[in-house]
Scaffold this motif. Structure first.
Motif, PDB file in Angstrom:
ATOM      1  N   ILE A  23      -6.195   1.610  -7.590  1.00 42.29           N
ATOM      2  CA  ILE A  23      -5.911   3.054  -7.241  1.00 42.29           C
ATOM      3  C   ILE A  23      -7.343   3.284  -6.749  1.00 42.29           C
ATOM      4  O   ILE A  23      -8.343   3.435  -7.216  1.00 42.29           O
ATOM      5  CB  ILE A  23      -5.263   3.898  -8.145  1.00 42.29           C
ATOM      6  N   VAL A  24      -7.327   3.927  -5.306  1.00 40.83           N
ATOM      7  CA  VAL A  24      -8.565   4.283  -4.632  1.00 40.83           C
ATOM      8  C   VAL A  24      -8.209   5.772  -4.070  1.00 40.83           C
ATOM      9  O   VAL A  24      -7.057   5.769  -3.728  1.00 40.83           O
ATOM     10  CB  VAL A  24      -9.167   3.352  -3.747  1.00 40.83           C
ATOM     11  N   PRO A  25      -9.242   6.636  -3.982  1.00 37.89           N
ATOM     12  CA  PRO A  25      -9.020   7.881  -3.302  1.00 37.89           C
ATOM     13  C   PRO A  25      -8.992   7.631  -1.914  1.00 37.89           C
ATOM     14  O   PRO A  25      -9.680   6.909  -1.200  1.00 37.89           O
ATOM     15  CB  PRO A  25     -10.133   8.647  -3.983  1.00 37.89           C
ATOM     16  N   ILE A  26      -8.360   8.392  -1.223  1.00 35.56           N
ATOM     17  CA  ILE A  26      -8.181   8.678   0.210  1.00 35.56           C
ATOM     18  C   ILE A  26      -9.003  10.023   0.637  1.00 35.56           C
ATOM     19  O   ILE A  26      -8.521  10.992   0.318  1.00 35.56           O
ATOM     20  CB  ILE A  26      -6.748   8.651   0.710  1.00 35.56           C
ATOM     21  N   LEU A  27      -9.898   9.592   1.436  1.00 33.06           N
ATOM     22  CA  LEU A  27     -10.787  10.858   1.615  1.00 33.06           C
ATOM     23  C   LEU A  27     -10.207  11.583   2.905  1.00 33.06           C
ATOM     24  O   LEU A  27     -10.423  12.638   3.182  1.00 33.06           O
ATOM     25  CB  LEU A  27     -12.070  10.263   2.269  1.00 33.06           C
ATOM     26  N   ALA A  28      -9.830  10.744   4.025  1.00 30.57           N
ATOM     27  CA  ALA A  28      -8.859  11.366   5.199  1.00 30.57           C
ATOM     28  C   ALA A  28      -7.753  10.468   5.526  1.00 30.57           C
ATOM     29  O   ALA A  28      -7.841   9.042   5.265  1.00 30.57           O
ATOM     30  CB  ALA A  28      -9.679  11.675   6.035  1.00 30.57           C
ATOM     31  N   ALA A  29      -6.738  11.017   6.127  1.00 29.88           N
ATOM     32  CA  ALA A  29      -5.593  10.183   6.647  1.00 29.88           C
ATOM     33  C   ALA A  29      -5.238  10.969   7.829  1.00 29.88           C
ATOM     34  O   ALA A  29      -5.062  12.483   7.668  1.00 29.88           O
ATOM     35  CB  ALA A  29      -4.643  10.202   5.643  1.00 29.88           C
ATOM     36  N   GLY A  30      -4.568  10.460   8.736  1.00 30.83           N
ATOM     37  CA  GLY A  30      -3.805  11.206   9.818  1.00 30.83           C
ATOM     38  C   GLY A  30      -3.458  10.404  11.001  1.00 30.83           C
ATOM     39  O   GLY A  30      -3.603   9.021  10.946  1.00 30.83           O
ATOM     40  N   HIS A  31      -3.178  10.890  12.164  1.00 29.26           N
ATOM     41  CA  HIS A  31      -2.675  10.036  13.344  1.00 29.26           C
ATOM     42  C   HIS A  31      -3.626  10.748  14.610  1.00 29.26           C
ATOM     43  O   HIS A  31      -3.526  11.708  14.661  1.00 29.26           O
ATOM     44  CB  HIS A  31      -1.195  10.031  13.648  1.00 29.26           C
ATOM     45  N   LEU A  32      -4.300   9.647  15.284  1.00 31.14           N
ATOM     46  CA  LEU A  32      -5.387  10.366  16.226  1.00 31.14           C
ATOM     47  C   LEU A  32      -4.312  10.810  17.225  1.00 31.14           C
ATOM     48  O   LEU A  32      -4.947  11.725  18.101  1.00 31.14           O
ATOM     49  CB  LEU A  32      -6.121   9.341  16.681  1.00 31.14           C
ATOM     50  N   ARG A  70       0.815  -1.143  -0.075  1.00 27.24           N
ATOM     51  CA  ARG A  70       0.093   0.049  -0.020  1.00 27.24           C
ATOM     52  C   ARG A  70       0.906   1.338   0.047  1.00 27.24           C
ATOM     53  O   ARG A  70       1.889   1.390   0.735  1.00 27.24           O
ATOM     54  CB  ARG A  70      -0.837   0.120   1.329  1.00 27.24           C
ATOM     55  N   ILE A  71       0.454   2.205  -0.671  1.00 28.83           N
ATOM     56  CA  ILE A  71       1.366   3.487  -0.944  1.00 28.83           C
ATOM     57  C   ILE A  71       0.333   4.741  -0.940  1.00 28.83           C
ATOM     58  O   ILE A  71      -0.573   4.629  -1.575  1.00 28.83           O
ATOM     59  CB  ILE A  71       2.167   3.622  -2.318  1.00 28.83           C
ATOM     60  N   GLN A  72       0.517   5.529  -0.104  1.00 30.86           N
ATOM     61  CA  GLN A  72      -0.259   6.700  -0.172  1.00 30.86           C
ATOM     62  C   GLN A  72       0.453   7.797  -0.836  1.00 30.86           C
ATOM     63  O   GLN A  72       1.436   8.269  -0.777  1.00 30.86           O
ATOM     64  CB  GLN A  72      -0.499   7.272   1.471  1.00 30.86           C
ATOM     65  N   THR A  73      -0.013   8.437  -1.892  1.00 31.95           N
ATOM     66  CA  THR A  73       0.509   9.407  -2.896  1.00 31.95           C
ATOM     67  C   THR A  73      -0.167  10.073  -3.654  1.00 31.95           C
ATOM     68  O   THR A  73      -1.326  10.055  -3.497  1.00 31.95           O
ATOM     69  CB  THR A  73       1.869   8.719  -3.961  1.00 31.95           C
ATOM     70  N   THR A  74       0.171  11.157  -4.547  1.00 36.09           N
ATOM     71  CA  THR A  74      -0.781  11.871  -5.240  1.00 36.09           C
ATOM     72  C   THR A  74      -1.002  11.110  -6.516  1.00 36.09           C
ATOM     73  O   THR A  74      -0.434  10.253  -6.888  1.00 36.09           O
ATOM     74  CB  THR A  74       0.089  13.283  -5.603  1.00 36.09           C
ATOM     75  N   ARG A  75      -2.159  11.260  -7.269  1.00 38.53           N
ATOM     76  CA  ARG A  75      -2.492  10.703  -8.364  1.00 38.53           C
ATOM     77  C   ARG A  75      -1.595  10.895  -9.583  1.00 38.53           C
ATOM     78  O   ARG A  75      -1.283   9.876 -10.124  1.00 38.53           O
ATOM     79  CB  ARG A  75      -3.882  11.371  -8.761  1.00 38.53           C
ATOM     80  N   SER A  76      -0.761  11.936  -9.671  1.00 38.53           N
ATOM     81  CA  SER A  76       0.271  12.089 -10.518  1.00 38.53           C
ATOM     82  C   SER A  76       1.310  10.958 -10.410  1.00 38.53           C
ATOM     83  O   SER A  76       1.825  10.466 -11.163  1.00 38.53           O
ATOM     84  CB  SER A  76       0.575  13.623 -10.889  1.00 38.53           C
ATOM     85  N   THR A  77       1.741  10.912  -9.274  1.00 35.18           N
ATOM     86  CA  THR A  77       2.772  10.012  -8.852  1.00 35.18           C
ATOM     87  C   THR A  77       2.408   8.657  -8.897  1.00 35.18           C
ATOM     88  O   THR A  77       3.182   7.780  -9.428  1.00 35.18           O
ATOM     89  CB  THR A  77       3.423  10.223  -7.211  1.00 35.18           C
ATOM     90  N   ALA A  78       1.204   8.252  -8.631  1.00 35.64           N
ATOM     91  CA  ALA A  78       0.651   6.927  -8.872  1.00 35.64           C
ATOM     92  C   ALA A  78       0.697   6.395 -10.163  1.00 35.64           C
ATOM     93  O   ALA A  78       0.994   5.618 -10.546  1.00 35.64           O
ATOM     94  CB  ALA A  78      -0.852   6.823  -8.196  1.00 35.64           C
ATOM     95  N   ASP A  79       0.009   7.631 -11.231  1.00 40.34           N
ATOM     96  CA  ASP A  79       0.107   7.029 -12.525  1.00 40.34           C
ATOM     97  C   ASP A  79       1.310   6.989 -13.116  1.00 40.34           C
ATOM     98  O   ASP A  79       1.685   6.079 -13.906  1.00 40.34           O
ATOM     99  CB  ASP A  79      -0.436   8.413 -13.354  1.00 40.34           C
ATOM    100  N   ALA A  80       2.517   7.994 -12.620  1.00 37.64           N
ATOM    101  CA  ALA A  80       3.741   7.747 -13.159  1.00 37.64           C
ATOM    102  C   ALA A  80       4.464   6.471 -12.802  1.00 37.64           C
ATOM    103  O   ALA A  80       5.064   5.400 -13.533  1.00 37.64           O
ATOM    104  CB  ALA A  80       4.716   8.828 -12.705  1.00 37.64           C
ATOM    105  N   MET A  81       4.163   6.078 -11.491  1.00 40.47           N
ATOM    106  CA  MET A  81       4.557   4.544 -10.904  1.00 40.47           C
ATOM    107  C   MET A  81       4.193   3.559 -11.598  1.00 40.47           C
ATOM    108  O   MET A  81       4.738   2.608 -12.022  1.00 40.47           O
ATOM    109  CB  MET A  81       4.102   4.514  -9.554  1.00 40.47           C
TER     110      MET A  81
END
Length: 71
Positions: free
Chosen positions: A57-66, A29-40
């Motif tokens: 490839i799926v969108p991430i609606l939110a991410a963080g650390h509680l 699993r990799i969290q990145t931008t769409r353009s980076t994902a497309d290039a990868m």
């Protein structure tokens, strides 16, 4: 991550995998931008042509650390 896959595309199963009906795989699993994902993906398609590697490839609606947020 250690994972299992199943489906009609898994044709090279060993005896244990035939019995369980699933094939051992690795999930990355990799969290990145769409353009980076497309290039990868474009690079991987070139480097691993013919290997039948599955991706999605799926969108991430939110991410963080509680623990980072103050109450």
């Amino acid at each position: 991550m250690h994972a299992y896959g199943h489906g009609s595309r898994h044709t090279q199963l060993n005896m244990s995998e035939r019995v369980t009906g699933r094939q051992e795989q690795i999930l990355i699993r990799i969290q990145t931008t769409r353009s980076t994902a497309d290039a990868m993906i474009n690079d991987l398609k070139h480097d691993f042509a013919g290997t039948d590697i599955h991706y999605w490839i799926v969108p991430i609606l939110a991410a963080g650390h509680l623990g980072d947020e103050q109450l």
